[in-house]
Design a protein around this motif. Structure first.
Motif, PDB file in Angstrom:
ATOM      1  N   ASP A  35       0.825  -1.203   0.000  1.00  0.00           N
ATOM      2  CA  ASP A  35       0.000   0.000   0.000  1.00  0.00           C
ATOM      3  C   ASP A  35       0.863   1.257   0.000  1.00  0.00           C
ATOM      4  N   LYS A  36       1.977   1.214   0.728  1.00  0.00           N
ATOM      5  CA  LYS A  36       2.868   2.373   0.824  1.00  0.00           C
ATOM      6  C   LYS A  36       3.899   2.411  -0.299  1.00  0.00           C
ATOM      7  N   GLY A  37       4.130   1.257  -0.940  1.00  0.00           N
ATOM      8  CA  GLY A  37       5.152   1.191  -1.976  1.00  0.00           C
ATOM      9  C   GLY A  37       6.559   1.233  -1.423  1.00  0.00           C
ATOM     10  N   VAL A  38       6.703   0.858  -0.170  1.00  0.00           N
ATOM     11  CA  VAL A  38       8.002   0.835   0.509  1.00  0.00           C
ATOM     12  C   VAL A  38       8.242  -0.576   1.010  1.00  0.00           C
ATOM     13  N   PHE A  39       9.417  -1.149   0.664  1.00  0.00           N
ATOM     14  CA  PHE A  39       9.664  -2.563   0.942  1.00  0.00           C
ATOM     15  C   PHE A  39      10.954  -2.749   1.743  1.00  0.00           C
ATOM     16  N   PRO A  40      10.863  -2.620   3.080  1.00  0.00           N
ATOM     17  CA  PRO A  40      12.052  -2.819   3.914  1.00  0.00           C
ATOM     18  C   PRO A  40      12.519  -4.276   3.852  1.00  0.00           C
ATOM     19  N   ASP A  41      13.797  -4.466   4.190  1.00  0.00           N
ATOM     20  CA  ASP A  41      14.387  -5.798   4.025  1.00  0.00           C
ATOM     21  C   ASP A  41      14.349  -6.636   5.307  1.00  0.00           C
ATOM     22  N   ASP A  68      12.511  -8.966   6.291  1.00  0.00           N
ATOM     23  CA  ASP A  68      12.289 -10.402   6.063  1.00  0.00           C
ATOM     24  C   ASP A  68      13.218 -10.947   4.984  1.00  0.00           C
ATOM     25  N   GLY A  69      14.299 -10.226   4.727  1.00  0.00           N
ATOM     26  CA  GLY A  69      15.263 -10.668   3.729  1.00  0.00           C
ATOM     27  C   GLY A  69      15.071  -9.942   2.411  1.00  0.00           C
ATOM     28  N   THR A  70      16.168  -9.764   1.698  1.00  0.00           N
ATOM     29  CA  THR A  70      16.100  -9.086   0.411  1.00  0.00           C
ATOM     30  C   THR A  70      15.729 -10.063  -0.699  1.00  0.00           C
ATOM     31  N   VAL A  71      15.403  -9.492  -1.846  1.00  0.00           N
ATOM     32  CA  VAL A  71      15.119 -10.300  -3.022  1.00  0.00           C
ATOM     33  C   VAL A  71      16.324 -11.166  -3.367  1.00  0.00           C
ATOM     34  N   GLU A  72      17.534 -10.614  -3.302  1.00  0.00           N
ATOM     35  CA  GLU A  72      18.735 -11.372  -3.642  1.00  0.00           C
ATOM     36  C   GLU A  72      18.971 -12.524  -2.674  1.00  0.00           C
ATOM     37  N   VAL A  73      18.736 -12.285  -1.397  1.00  0.00           N
ATOM     38  CA  VAL A  73      18.901 -13.350  -0.399  1.00  0.00           C
ATOM     39  C   VAL A  73      17.918 -14.490  -0.668  1.00  0.00           C
ATOM     40  N   HIS A  74      16.693 -14.139  -0.956  1.00  0.00           N
ATOM     41  CA  HIS A  74      15.682 -15.171  -1.209  1.00  0.00           C
ATOM     42  C   HIS A  74      15.919 -15.856  -2.553  1.00  0.00           C
ATOM     43  N   ARG A  75      16.476 -15.115  -3.507  1.00  0.00           N
ATOM     44  CA  ARG A  75      16.772 -15.726  -4.792  1.00  0.00           C
ATOM     45  C   ARG A  75      17.823 -16.829  -4.625  1.00  0.00           C
ATOM     46  N   ASP A 114      15.708  -7.696 -11.659  1.00  0.00           N
ATOM     47  CA  ASP A 114      15.924  -6.978 -12.918  1.00  0.00           C
ATOM     48  C   ASP A 114      15.281  -5.591 -12.898  1.00  0.00           C
ATOM     49  N   ASP A 115      14.216  -5.457 -12.110  1.00  0.00           N
ATOM     50  CA  ASP A 115      13.523  -4.172 -12.008  1.00  0.00           C
ATOM     51  C   ASP A 115      14.172  -3.242 -10.986  1.00  0.00           C
ATOM     52  N   GLY A 116      15.311  -3.675 -10.433  1.00  0.00           N
ATOM     53  CA  GLY A 116      16.042  -2.825  -9.498  1.00  0.00           C
ATOM     54  C   GLY A 116      15.709  -3.032  -8.043  1.00  0.00           C
ATOM     55  N   HIS A 117      15.043  -4.152  -7.718  1.00  0.00           N
ATOM     56  CA  HIS A 117      14.638  -4.409  -6.335  1.00  0.00           C
ATOM     57  C   HIS A 117      15.488  -5.478  -5.649  1.00  0.00           C
ATOM     58  N   GLY A 118      16.668  -5.745  -6.184  1.00  0.00           N
ATOM     59  CA  GLY A 118      17.497  -6.791  -5.587  1.00  0.00           C
ATOM     60  C   GLY A 118      17.787  -6.583  -4.119  1.00  0.00           C
ATOM     61  N   ALA A 119      17.953  -5.331  -3.701  1.00  0.00           N
ATOM     62  CA  ALA A 119      18.254  -5.023  -2.303  1.00  0.00           C
ATOM     63  C   ALA A 119      17.005  -4.688  -1.500  1.00  0.00           C
ATOM     64  N   SER A 120      15.846  -4.743  -2.146  1.00  0.00           N
ATOM     65  CA  SER A 120      14.580  -4.456  -1.458  1.00  0.00           C
ATOM     66  C   SER A 120      14.059  -5.702  -0.764  1.00  0.00           C
ATOM     67  N   GLY A 121      13.084  -5.513   0.101  1.00  0.00           N
ATOM     68  CA  GLY A 121      12.435  -6.638   0.747  1.00  0.00           C
ATOM     69  C   GLY A 121      11.656  -7.475  -0.256  1.00  0.00           C
ATOM     70  N   ILE A 122      11.350  -8.704   0.128  1.00  0.00           N
ATOM     71  CA  ILE A 122      10.746  -9.643  -0.817  1.00  0.00           C
ATOM     72  C   ILE A 122       9.351  -9.219  -1.276  1.00  0.00           C
ATOM     73  N   ALA A 123       8.669  -8.383  -0.510  1.00  0.00           N
ATOM     74  CA  ALA A 123       7.335  -7.947  -0.932  1.00  0.00           C
ATOM     75  C   ALA A 123       7.387  -7.116  -2.204  1.00  0.00           C
ATOM     76  N   SER A 124       8.583  -6.661  -2.592  1.00  0.00           N
ATOM     77  CA  SER A 124       8.707  -5.903  -3.844  1.00  0.00           C
ATOM     78  C   SER A 124       8.386  -6.759  -5.060  1.00  0.00           C
ATOM     79  N   VAL A 125       8.327  -8.069  -4.883  1.00  0.00           N
ATOM     80  CA  VAL A 125       7.891  -8.957  -5.972  1.00  0.00           C
ATOM     81  C   VAL A 125       6.489  -8.561  -6.449  1.00  0.00           C
ATOM     82  N   ILE A 126       5.694  -7.980  -5.534  1.00  0.00           N
ATOM     83  CA  ILE A 126       4.353  -7.506  -5.908  1.00  0.00           C
ATOM     84  C   ILE A 126       4.441  -6.553  -7.090  1.00  0.00           C
ATOM     85  N   GLU A 127       5.436  -5.669  -7.080  1.00  0.00           N
ATOM     86  CA  GLU A 127       5.587  -4.702  -8.159  1.00  0.00           C
ATOM     87  C   GLU A 127       5.890  -5.395  -9.478  1.00  0.00           C
TER      88      GLU A 127
END
Length: 298
Positions: free
Chosen positions: A229-235, A237-244, A276-289
């Protein structure tokens, strides 16, 4: 005969007595409400009559005996076909449609009902037939708020009946979204079960551990919905790269154990797209985007 007189005769009429419709009628009866039933094949109605329901000989008779009409049929086209002969009797009544379809189907059905003077609620049973009549059974409904308020006590005989808003299209949106959620969770569980079975783990033992783990997963859903809802994805719960990296381990282990990798391949694709969309260091909820963009990662 006035609609008030009809209410005195029967609290609810159920049209369509497949597996779901039968359970709906049984729940209304268990709630102490006079229930009229009708089905194209009379045998199912007769079985419910033996349980205390009133069997209507025709759909016209079923509609005429209640201010609340609950329909459980395969699709919206069937609803119009079945109710067509009784359309002239719908004025002043509330039609609750629990058939399956699209938001557009719901909007058209609401317009059709309004054209015949009926209040309309579109709905979906989100807990299958097993829980109908129990408090934990979820029913989502949208459309006329005044009609929902008027019949809320009767509808709560079915379980947790939730009004989503005045737009009748909301119920099928929630229906399909929650169906996708359930299948996403189940697909992950089925893969996990196949994986632990390949290692000789007893499925029932794993099921118990997995069930105990789910409150943590559902807590993530509530938190990640707020992040979206806020469009802000703290890490946290782990980053996208960590979960990848973790998904790569899941895929490699699955392949080594000789089981399918379709599920981890999906996860890997989504995480790769987020990166690829630039969210590698973002929290995993950025997958929503990444999902919201509507494109597939090659």
């Amino acid at each position: 005969m006035s609609c008030d007189d009809n209410q005195a005769q029967a609290a609810v009429a159920v049209i369509g007595l497949g597996q779901m419709g039968t359970r709906l009628a049984q729940a209304f009866l268990a709630g102490g409400y006079s229930t009229t039933v009708w089905n194209r094949s009379p045998a199912k109605a007769e079985a419910l009559a033996a349980q205390g329901a009133t069997r209507a000989a025709t759909v016209n008779e079923a509609v005429a005996t209640s201010a609340l009409i609950v329909v459980s049929l395969p699709d919206y086209a069937t609803v119009r076909t079945v109710l067509g002969p009784a359309a002239g009797q719908l004025r002043g009544r509330t039609l609750v449609n629990l058939s399956s379809g699209t938001p557009q189907d719901a909007a058209e059905a609401a317009e059709w009902a309004a054209g015949h003077g009926a209040a309309y609620l579109d709905g979906a049973a989100m807990s299958g037939t097993r829980l109908v009549g129990r408090p934990e059974a979820l029913f989502v409904l949208s459309g006329s708020r005044s009609a929902f308020d008027r019949h809320e006590a009767v509808l709560r005989s079915l379980g947790n009946s939730v009004h989503l808003g005045g737009d009748p299209a909301l119920a099928p949106v929630y229906d399909t979204a929650l169906f996708g959620l359930a299948w996403g969770a189940l697909a992950g569980f089925y893969h996990s079960l196949a994986l632990v079975r390949s290692a000789g783990v007893d499925p029932a033992e794993f099921g118990a551990v997995a069930t105990a783990h789910m409150p943590f997963v559902t807590s993530l859903m509530a938190d990640h919905a707020r992040q979206a809802d806020k469009g802000v994805f703290p890490d946290d719960d782990g980053t996208v790269e960590v979960h990848r990296a973790a998904i790569e381990h899941l895929a490699d282990t699955s392949e080594t154990q000789g089981i399918g990798t379709q599920v981890p391949a999906l996860f890997r694709s989504l995480l790769q797209q987020a990166a690829d969309d630039g969210h590698g260091a973002s929290g995993i909820a950025s997958v929503i985007e990444a999902i919201a963009k509507g494109r597939r990662h090659a």
